[in-house]
Motif scaffolding. Structure first.
Motif, PDB file in Angstrom:
ATOM      1  N   MET A  20      -1.513  16.212  -4.164  1.00  0.00           N
ATOM      2  CA  MET A  20      -1.958  15.666  -2.879  1.00  0.00           C
ATOM      3  C   MET A  20      -2.661  14.329  -3.067  1.00  0.00           C
ATOM      4  O   MET A  20      -2.379  13.350  -2.375  1.00  0.00           O
ATOM      5  N   LEU A  21      -3.584  14.300  -4.012  1.00  0.00           N
ATOM      6  CA  LEU A  21      -4.361  13.079  -4.225  1.00  0.00           C
ATOM      7  C   LEU A  21      -3.480  11.947  -4.744  1.00  0.00           C
ATOM      8  O   LEU A  21      -3.691  10.774  -4.420  1.00  0.00           O
ATOM      9  N   MET A  22      -2.466  12.297  -5.536  1.00  0.00           N
ATOM     10  CA  MET A  22      -1.587  11.279  -6.109  1.00  0.00           C
ATOM     11  C   MET A  22      -0.696  10.645  -5.058  1.00  0.00           C
ATOM     12  O   MET A  22      -0.498   9.428  -5.036  1.00  0.00           O
ATOM     13  N   TYR A  23      -0.168  11.461  -4.148  1.00  0.00           N
ATOM     14  CA  TYR A  23       0.855  10.969  -3.221  1.00  0.00           C
ATOM     15  C   TYR A  23       0.323  10.612  -1.828  1.00  0.00           C
ATOM     16  O   TYR A  23       1.008   9.906  -1.082  1.00  0.00           O
ATOM     17  N   SER A  61      -4.552   6.545  -0.862  1.00  0.00           N
ATOM     18  CA  SER A  61      -4.274   5.181  -1.309  1.00  0.00           C
ATOM     19  C   SER A  61      -4.773   4.966  -2.735  1.00  0.00           C
ATOM     20  O   SER A  61      -5.896   5.367  -3.076  1.00  0.00           O
ATOM     21  N   PRO A  62      -3.954   4.319  -3.582  1.00  0.00           N
ATOM     22  CA  PRO A  62      -4.398   4.035  -4.953  1.00  0.00           C
ATOM     23  C   PRO A  62      -5.580   3.068  -4.999  1.00  0.00           C
ATOM     24  O   PRO A  62      -6.217   2.915  -6.047  1.00  0.00           O
ATOM     25  N   LEU A  63      -5.883   2.431  -3.877  1.00  0.00           N
ATOM     26  CA  LEU A  63      -7.033   1.534  -3.811  1.00  0.00           C
ATOM     27  C   LEU A  63      -8.345   2.295  -3.616  1.00  0.00           C
ATOM     28  O   LEU A  63      -9.424   1.711  -3.715  1.00  0.00           O
ATOM     29  N   ARG A 113       4.614  11.202   5.599  1.00  0.00           N
ATOM     30  CA  ARG A 113       3.565  10.297   5.139  1.00  0.00           C
ATOM     31  C   ARG A 113       3.660  10.023   3.642  1.00  0.00           C
ATOM     32  O   ARG A 113       2.806   9.337   3.093  1.00  0.00           O
ATOM     33  N   ILE A 114       4.659  10.589   2.981  1.00  0.00           N
ATOM     34  CA  ILE A 114       4.809  10.340   1.542  1.00  0.00           C
ATOM     35  C   ILE A 114       5.322   8.914   1.323  1.00  0.00           C
ATOM     36  O   ILE A 114       6.268   8.494   1.972  1.00  0.00           O
TER      37      ILE A 114
END
Length: 349
Positions: A27-30, A33-35, A348-349
């Motif tokens: 969940m956290l990975m996909y 936001s990576p920011l 939302r992926i």
């Protein structure tokens, strides 16, 4: 089991912890936001009003979030009036000097159970069945237009949090709560419940700790707030999602149970009212409205009138304020709050 099926509450609650850990990492990975910086990810177990939930709590950019499993069949809204509520909660004598109570009595009569049921039903959202997506939800609603900075101890003046942000307005904040220098001054001294300097900072006194929660401040409307949140990968909860997060889909008007009374009333003491619910979310930190993504407002800006049901009803899971939001109107941080969420949905992926 497919990823999204596993995140439904009826499946999630039966999964081994190791599987849940794998799912939360995905969940956290996909979906985040990576920011965004994710820290302090850990397992939590919540138990409230007989409902238990093992889930995960984390901070996203230093703000607390919790994972709320989804459901395909949440029953929301209320049409049962005062059914299930103790007679002592609504069959009380009126505080005749209170304008709020007197105005409602004139409008509804309140001569019998049906009068009370009409009022409760008109004060809550309509009965409906909804599918609710799994989501990462902010544990505590924030004052509108603010970003949390940290906590200021009102006794020691020590600050804990983002020191760089705090230093931009530290002197101005501390000037608002200088202790009295004489005994006579101390008799009437009280810390202000909130301090606002628009487009700079906002501070509010926590009702339990007596310390100030500090925020940066920017004037916003619901429309501009939603634009800002979308850019960061967040949304405001819909009314359906809000009610599900608050009451976990239980068929009770109040998340703590319809039968529970406290002294002569149904409103919980502050310690219990602010306790995390079955999903780890808290409600009722301040007197005011909480936003949804539509025109409906949850909770209320309310003057207590010492009547058990009237004072408790704004905290009901399905309560819907009679005030209609104006999306482009600038909102007061003192009166309005918002809660961020990240929906875990395929599109939302």
């Amino acid at each position: 089991m497919e990823f999204f099926d596993a995140l439904q509450w009826n499946n999630w609650k039966n999964l081994p912890l190791e599987v849940k850990k794998q799912l939360i990492q995905q969940m956290l990975m996909y979906f985040v936001s990576p920011l965004k910086e994710i820290t302090d990810l850990h397992v939590v177990n919540y138990a409230y009003a007989g409902i238990k939930c093992e889930t995960f709590r984390m901070t996203i950019d230093d703000e607390d979030f919790v994972f709320v499993p989804g459901t395909s069949e949440a029953i929301l809204g209320w049409d049962l009036g005062v059914q299930g509520l103790p007679l002592s909660s609504w069959g009380l004598s009126w505080p005749s000097s209170n304008e709020t109570a007197a105005g409602l009595a004139a409008a509804y009569g309140f001569q019998n159970e049906q009068d009370w049921s009409d009022y409760v039903n008109e004060s809550t959202s309509p009965l409906r069945k909804r599918s609710i997506a799994p989501m990462l939800v902010q544990c505590h609603a924030l004052p509108v237009g603010t970003t949390f900075v940290g906590v200021l101890d009102t006794v020691t003046a020590e600050f804990h949090g983002n020191v760089e942000a705090y230093n931009l307005f530290a002197e101005d904040v501390q000037a608002n709560f200088q202790m009295p220098i004489s005994f006579e001054e101390s008799l009437d001294y009280a810390l202000p419940e909130s301090i606002l300097e628009e487009n700079r900072y906002f501070a509010e006194l926590h009702p339990l700790t007596g310390n100030y929660l500090l925020y940066t401040h920017q004037q916003v409307s619901q429309k501009t707030l939603q634009t800002q949140l979308h850019k960061e990968g967040f949304v405001l909860l819909s009314e359906d999602q809000w009610e599900y997060c608050c009451g976990a889909g239980t068929r009770r008007l109040f998340r703590w149970g319809n039968e529970k009374t406290c002294g002569d009333g149904m409103t919980l003491p502050a310690e219990e009212l602010l306790a995390p619910n079955m999903f780890g979310c808290t409600y009722g930190l301040a007197n005011g409205w909480e936003l949804t993504d539509g025109l409906s407002l949850k909770m209320e800006k309310w003057s207590t009138c010492s009547h058990s049901l009237l004072d408790a009803l704004p905290y009901a899971t399905y309560y819907r304020s009679r005030r209609i939001l104006q999306p482009e109107k600038i909102l007061s941080s003192i009166d309005y709050r918002y809660r961020k969420a990240i929906l875990i949905e395929k599109d939302r992926i």
